[in-house]
Scaffold this motif. Structure first.
Motif, short mmCIF file in Angstrom:
data_model
loop_
_atom_site.label_atom_id
_atom_site.label_comp_id
_atom_site.label_asym_id
_atom_site.label_seq_id
_atom_site.Cartn_x
_atom_site.Cartn_y
_atom_site.Cartn_z
N GLN A 128 34.52 31.66 46.26
CA GLN A 128 33.84 33.06 46.77
C GLN A 128 34.87 34.03 46.63
OE1 GLN A 128 31.01 32.43 50.31
NE2 GLN A 128 32.23 30.59 50.51
N VAL A 129 34.55 35.08 46.08
CA VAL A 129 35.33 36.17 45.70
C VAL A 129 35.03 37.47 46.64
CG1 VAL A 129 36.65 37.90 44.26
CG2 VAL A 129 36.00 35.41 43.64
N LEU A 130 35.83 37.63 47.49
CA LEU A 130 35.43 39.06 48.40
C LEU A 130 36.43 40.02 48.08
CD1 LEU A 130 35.46 37.16 51.62
CD2 LEU A 130 33.46 37.57 50.39
N PRO A 131 35.92 41.41 47.38
CA PRO A 131 36.53 42.31 47.06
C PRO A 131 37.07 43.15 48.36
CG PRO A 131 34.13 42.92 46.80
CD PRO A 131 34.42 41.52 47.18
N VAL A 132 38.43 43.59 48.27
CA VAL A 132 39.03 44.46 49.35
C VAL A 132 39.21 45.93 49.07
CG1 VAL A 132 41.30 44.47 50.67
CG2 VAL A 132 40.11 42.21 50.08
N ILE A 133 38.78 46.67 49.85
CA ILE A 133 39.12 48.17 49.74
C ILE A 133 40.56 48.32 49.76
CG2 ILE A 133 38.57 50.61 50.78
CD1 ILE A 133 36.05 49.49 51.66
N ARG A 134 41.13 48.97 48.53
CA ARG A 134 42.62 49.01 48.53
C ARG A 134 43.21 50.15 49.16
NH1 ARG A 134 45.11 47.69 43.29
NH2 ARG A 134 43.41 48.93 42.38
N ASP A 135 44.43 50.17 49.48
CA ASP A 135 45.38 51.42 49.70
C ASP A 135 46.13 51.30 48.71
OD1 ASP A 135 46.94 53.20 50.60
OD2 ASP A 135 47.33 52.60 52.47
#
Length: 358
Positions: free
Chosen positions: A246-253
């Protein structure tokens, strides 16, 4: 003493020891330490030039006898003070702390600063002169005072990094307890962080792309379709390993991309498919007020998914087993075996195993 050396110490405890060595030598001291103190004890975060056994004695025995510490703590946060005048006082000389702890080590002076003072917690730096040497002069105190703003910032940054490391370790512990693993990848699919236990099994290397072709393809597919993907990992392993990816995208800084590797772009969660889940039967029994016998029947149903053999496995008549089973259906508001097992799997625990280890 270079300012950049102070800030380098924020990025690892091993650098703190180097910083203390530089401070000790710069101020003609014999030893030094950085410590955190709480009401019931002290912990030395880094030290240089001290006998570790001497520091251990302070933490385990002499902290409660430290007659100087309350007076040093009266200094304002960030204010450098020396202890030489206090060490000459008759009351201090007669104390257990001085007589049994400081005097045998030949302590002459202590140049100290409370870098941070919070309710129930303080972080302080101390430089110690021992033996046939002069105490610290006012010029020594003033030189250290000029460094305090930089020392405070470095310790503050180091504290936040330590907190992040502890949080990551806690996440690994939680994931490993479920028998799963987590990878963190940057935008170029390079590994930023991973479970140490899974590193060898999955051929993971920090700062490099995922090496196993099947796993890399499954990650790409799961990210593209936005759904979990099941895959059998057979590359370089004796027995194929079935996993759910399972791949969960992350909101990046994007500020995080300034490091050696980019910031976290996605989290990859891997679940072994060849291991059964651990169900909290006791929690179900307590929540639905099942009797001990009903709990045993429930455990058997969940484990074997076979109603016919319940009686023989538990040593009871088939009719008795069915009676208990129907009482379980009533108490849990489930209409049959399928609904009961579905309910039970809502009570999956986090004690499934050790990461992806076999």
């Amino acid at each position: 003493m270079r300012i950049e050396d102070i800030y380098a110490a924020a990025f690892g405890r091993e650098h703190l020891a180097t910083l203390l060595e530089q401070l000790v030598r710069s101020f003609d001291a014999q030893s030094g330490f950085l410590a955190c103190t709480v009401p019931d004890g002290a912990a030395f975060q880094a030290q240089f030039g001290n006998d570790p056994a001497w520091l251990d004695l302070y933490a385990t025995r002499y902290h409660q006898h430290d007659i100087l510490f309350p007076r040093l703590m009266q200094a304002a946060e960030g204010q450098c003070v020396t202890a030489h005048a206090m060490l000459a006082e008759p009351a201090v000389r007669a104390s257990v702390f001085y007589r049994d702890y400081l005097a045998p080590m030949g302590v002459v002076d202590n140049l100290a600063v409370n870098l941070f003072k919070q309710p129930g917690l303080s972080a302080h730096l101390a430089l110690i002169r021992r033996g046939a040497v002069a105490p610290f002069a006012d010029t020594d105190r003033d030189r250290l005072q000029a460094l305090v703003p930089h020392l405070r910032r470095a310790v503050y940054v180091g504290s936040h990094l330590s907190r992040a490391i502890d949080q990551m370790a806690a996440l690994r512990t939680l994931v490993a307890a479920r028998g799963d693993a987590v990878l963190m990848l940057d935008a170029q699919h390079r590994v930023i962080d991973h479970d140490p236990a899974a590193a060898d099994l999955l051929a993971l290397r920090h700062g490099e792309p995922v090496r196993l072709p099947a796993l890399a393809r499954a990650i790409d597919l799961a990210r593209t379709v936005g759904q979990p993907v099941a895959v059998e990992l057979a590359d370089g392993v004796a027995t194929p390993l079935p996993v759910l990816v399972q791949v969960l995208p992350v909101i990046r800084d994007r500020f995080a991309d300034l490091g050696d590797t980019g910031g976290i772009a996605c989290i990859v969660h891997l679940t072994r498919l060849d291991r059964p889940s651990t169900i909290a039967i006791g929690a179900i029994a307590a929540f639905y007020r099942l009797t001990p016998t009903e709990a045993r029947v429930l455990d058997d149903v969940v484990t074997h998914a076979d109603l016919i053999g319940i009686g023989s496995r538990l040593g009871m008549a088939r009719a008795t087993a069915r009676t208990h089973l129907h009482r379980i259906y009533e108490k849990t508001a489930t209409g049959g075996q399928a609904a009961l097992i579905a309910l039970a799997h809502r009570f999956v625990t986090i004690s499934g195993g050790d990461a992806l280890n076999r």
